[in-house]
Design an enzyme around this catalytic site. Structure first.
Site: not given
Length: 393
Positions: A257-259, A261, A342
């Site tokens: 997961l994105d930082t 998110t 992303h």
């Protein structure tokens, strides 16, 4: 005179007959190997009980022809004590036949068998005692022989025990599951109790869902914003490993997961399951909630489902819907099976709606629910079974 002569001859013949009979009896005893009574020898001990009884019984009887058997005979032997002396009896013992055997040096002391106790046997050597002890130890220290299944303990564990340990209920409840034909092992439905299985090798399912054994761990973490999706970070930033530092086994995350998110991310030590959950071939669906600014066109969902052209190719959404609308603020739900970096942010940004906040609410059949941010929970056996069924495990 004649009569007296006859009597004398008769008495003489009678005496002769007596001596002859005695001689014959002695000869028979000698042939039989038995000595005469007065020639018999007895081993006598000077026990503590021999003193008081030897004197009164041996004294009056000693001195005559019967002094031998009485003074040094059977009664003098076990009872002949300190008072028996060397004369074979008490103070008036006159027989010399049993004297030396009664209280002499050969009689011994208190340990020479005085009284009527059993005579002790010879002592065994220490070497022989050591050999006996060594044989006994060797007999009990033999390695356990592994018997065939038909004779010894069978291999594996009972099926109901494995099910109970996996969280399917008590052993009795698991036995009911077997009776209801809801359990299968290696693709075959189990109909009898007492079946033994190997949890590491056999595939066990209940109602079509695979039962996870205790050797594998499965967790769901609600990742907060600002946490890096790695188990260790060389820059010292907060990462996923900070939430599982007290685990004995090494865990790794399923996907990323994105930082910025938030949402659900899975942690496990089951390598094959983690690989399949992230592989495009199996197409495991992920669901996100995105906060964007409107107004939104009616055909936005159609555009996302038909495909958005990105730098690395087309990206298509499996499902789209508007969850909430407050003025220009929209909360939309997007589901897709792709896992490119992303991917949701880039799709919505390409459509003209940049994402303000993004949360992943479901990974396959595992939903985030009301799990609080930063909390780690262990997946239930049913959830693990649904995950395995999702990737054909």
């Amino acid at each position: 005179m004649r009569s007296s002569g006859r009597n004398s001859r008769g008495s003489g013949s009678g005496g002769k007959n007596y001596r002859g009979a005695g001689n014959r009896r002695d000869e028979q005893q000698q042939r039989a190997g038995r000595p005469r009574p007065e020639e018999r020898r007895y081993d006598v001990g000077d026990g503590p009980k021999a003193g008081p009884k030897a004197g009164p019984k041996a004294g009056p009887k000693g001195g005559g022809p019967k002094a031998g058997p009485k003074g040094g005979g059977p009664k003098a032997g076990p009872k002949g004590g300190p008072k028996a002396g060397s004369q074979g009896g008490g103070p008036r013992g006159g027989s010399q036949s049993g004297g030396p055997r009664t209280g002499g040096p050969s009689a011994g002391g208190p340990k020479a068998g005085g009284g009527r106790g059993r005579k002790p046997g010879p002592a065994r050597p220490r070497e022989y005692e050591a050999q006996i002890e060594e044989r006994n130890r060797a007999r009990h220290d033999k390695p356990r022989v592994k018997l065939p299944k038909t004779f010894g303990e069978q291999e594996g564990e009972r099926l109901q025990k494995v099910l109970a340990r996996a969280g399917m209920g008590s052993r009795r409840a698991c036995e009911d599951l077997i009776d209801q034909a809801r359990v299968e092992v290696n693709g075959k439905i189990v109909t009898e109790q007492g079946m033994r299985v190997d949890p590491e090798k056999d595939e066990i399912k209940v109602d079509g869902l695979t039962v996870a054994t205790q050797s594998y761990l499965f967790f769901a973490l609600n990742k907060p914003a600002g946490v890096v999706s790695t188990m260790e970070d060389p820059d010292g930033r907060q990462c996923l490993g900070d939430y599982v530092t007290n685990r004995e086994t090494r865990l790794f995350h399923v996907g990323r997961l994105d930082t910025e998110t938030e949402g659900i991310i899975l942690l496990t030590n089951h390598g094959e399951l983690a690989h399949r959950l992230t592989h495009p071939r199996y197409g495991v669906q992920k669901t996100y909630l995105a906060a964007i600014q409107g107004p939104l066109p009616r055909d936005l969902g159609k555009q996302l489902k038909s495909g958005i052209q990105l730098e690395d190719g087309y990206a298509r959404a499996d499902h789209f819907r508007v969850v909430q609308n407050t003025g220009k603020n929209y909360l939309v739900e997007v589901s897709l099976h792709e896992g490119r970096k992303h991917i949701v942010r880039r799709m919505l940004a390409e459509a003209g709606f940049p994402v303000d906040k993004l949360v992943r609410t479901a990974f396959g059949p595992i939903a985030l629910g009301d799990q609080k941010s930063g909390w780690l929970r262990r997946l239930t056996n049913t959830e693990v079974g649904m995950l395995m069924r999702e990737v054909d495990l």
